[in-house]
Design an enzyme around this catalytic site. Sequence first.
Site, PDB file in Angstrom:
ATOM      1  N   ASP A 140      73.088  85.122  43.920  1.00  0.00           N
ATOM      2  CA  ASP A 140      72.780  85.492  45.302  1.00  0.00           C
ATOM      3  C   ASP A 140      74.078  85.655  46.102  1.00  0.00           C
ATOM      4  OD1 ASP A 140      70.622  85.744  47.317  1.00  0.00           O
ATOM      5  OD2 ASP A 140      71.528  83.973  48.219  1.00  0.00           O
ATOM      6  N   GLU A 174      74.525  89.910  43.165  1.00  0.00           N
ATOM      7  CA  GLU A 174      74.135  90.626  44.369  1.00  0.00           C
ATOM      8  C   GLU A 174      75.389  90.782  45.216  1.00  0.00           C
ATOM      9  OE1 GLU A 174      71.424  90.406  48.400  1.00  0.00           O
ATOM     10  OE2 GLU A 174      72.229  88.585  47.534  1.00  0.00           O
TER      11      GLU A 174
HETATM   12  C1  GLC Z   1      70.050  87.340  49.442  1.00  0.00           C
HETATM   13  C2  GLC Z   1      68.574  87.261  49.116  1.00  0.00           C
HETATM   14  C3  GLC Z   1      67.812  87.177  50.397  1.00  0.00           C
HETATM   15  C4  GLC Z   1      68.236  85.936  51.135  1.00  0.00           C
HETATM   16  C5  GLC Z   1      69.746  85.891  51.318  1.00  0.00           C
HETATM   17  C6  GLC Z   1      70.205  84.539  51.714  1.00  0.00           C
HETATM   18  O1  GLC Z   1      70.393  88.471  50.121  1.00  0.00           O
HETATM   19  O2  GLC Z   1      68.207  88.350  48.322  1.00  0.00           O
HETATM   20  O3  GLC Z   1      66.426  87.198  50.199  1.00  0.00           O
HETATM   21  O4  GLC Z   1      67.628  85.892  52.391  1.00  0.00           O
HETATM   22  O5  GLC Z   1      70.429  86.193  50.129  1.00  0.00           O
HETATM   23  O6  GLC Z   1      70.108  83.650  50.641  1.00  0.00           O
END
Ligand code: GLC
Length: 525
Positions: free
Chosen positions: A201, A270
């Site tokens: 994440d 991500e």
């Molecule tokens: C990422 C996740 C999202 C979340 C954020 C904070 O972007 O995909 O859903 O709100 O991180 O953890």
Amino acid sequence: MSEPSWWRDAAVYEIYVPSFADSNGDGWGDLPGVVERLPYLEALGVDVLWLTPIHPSPFADHGYDVADYLAVNPRFGTPADVDRLVEAAARRAIRVLLDLVPNHTSDQHPWFEDARRGRDAQHRDYYVWRDARPDGRPPNNWVSAFGGPAWTLDEPSGQFYLHLFAPQQPDLNWAEPRVAAEFDAILRFWLERGIAGFRVDVAHSMAKHPELLDNPRLDPPPKPPGGRPGRPREWDFFEHRHDLSQAEGLEIHRRWRRLAETHDALLLGEVNLREPQPLGRYASAGGLHAVFAFPMAETSWEPAAVIALVRELATASRHLVWAHASHDRSRPVTRFGGGATGRRRALTLATLTVGLPRAPLLYQGEELGLDDADIARQDAQDPLARLTPGAFARDVVRSPMPWTTGPNLGFTSAAAAWMPFGARDALDTAAAQEDDPASPLRRHRALLAARRALTDLRRGEGPDWLGVAPPLVGYRRGDCVVAANLGTEPAQVPLPPGQWTAVFSTADAPGRVLAAEQAAIFTRA
Ligand code: GLC
């Protein structure tokens, strides 16, 4: 540095666990529910499942606020259910990734509860604490991605703590070696249990500038590539020079890569940056194995801009996971005009990117051609929607899967699901689509089957882009060509010399003349 051999050919599927399948009738999706649906996933042709966070959490951000990284939220099951899922999936050659949330914890994580006890608390330095500026304002000008300042005052100690997301998600301090050691243990714990790796994440945001300098303000904010719809957020008005993308972050990834390699495991990051170009830095030798091509999940249907974006992304990295949808973004069918038009365009773009290195991704329901669910704003639970008036409420892409036309669409036997379904109809269900060869489900299945059958589409040289101009676009990989016509008039694909046959098409008429908004895959006979 190597990568798992099984990753070379994989297709990924994102499971939004609370809304996938409920096995015990409590209204929440759960791990045994995923086990029950493995035949569906196998038939779809996916090899890797990414599960959104399964850990205990107060759910201030739908599970992205973790209160215990080593446990399983009883709502979703038990550690034994994780084992059962891993084993049952393995029997179908499917691997399971967990979602690792290392940028922040829940404010109810025992580390933060202790850190809050005072300036001398044992875990104080696990988080980022600072005094106010002399005039009482927060320590710097950083804003939360969810809106408002990135700092909250902790009154008893008189210091602010940092949170790039909601106040209930305090950022960890990755300059503190004990934090890195804790996460090594977390990774090992799950890898030893047979988890095949992690989706990381916000992988670009763990390390912060050591002096926490102000971010430069951008006014007006730059237009994102690909023509993203919607108003800019406060977050978009800053160049994130000091809160994101610090070199030290790459060191953390390298440390994890070494750990992952001892378990033949995968790290998918991500990395949520406005521009495609820096993605290459993250998915590089020694760091994450691959990163998501998220700009694709934000585009509107502007053929020339979309084509430019696809090409720019493919040039930025050969280690991308081509995500057109996620639990954070409006679904492609909706972004592309909704209804049959949206579904046609979404399948065409999914086809265009299916042969690009490295892997395709489907977000649950994308294979059904779902659009954003019809959920009233006042029913939204998303913290983003609550903290930023007018922001996209992510609930609309998190509603339960429509499996059958039965009560609660086959998702749960409870009186109600944990969140509204949002006006689905019979044709949205997996059961109805199973019987229709032209349904989104059957076409996505055929698309992944074509990719699986064509080695060059996964491993061939290229992509070598065809010399065509938008709205036509295409590329060659070895003995395969993928082409898409994003325009409104039919267009002929100039295939290289030789005999070529269409082995997959988004519409019923395969051939070298593509109808408006049609894509196809050709192989050399
Ligand atoms: C990422 C996740 C999202 C979340 C954020 C904070 O972007 O995909 O859903 O709100 O991180 O953890």
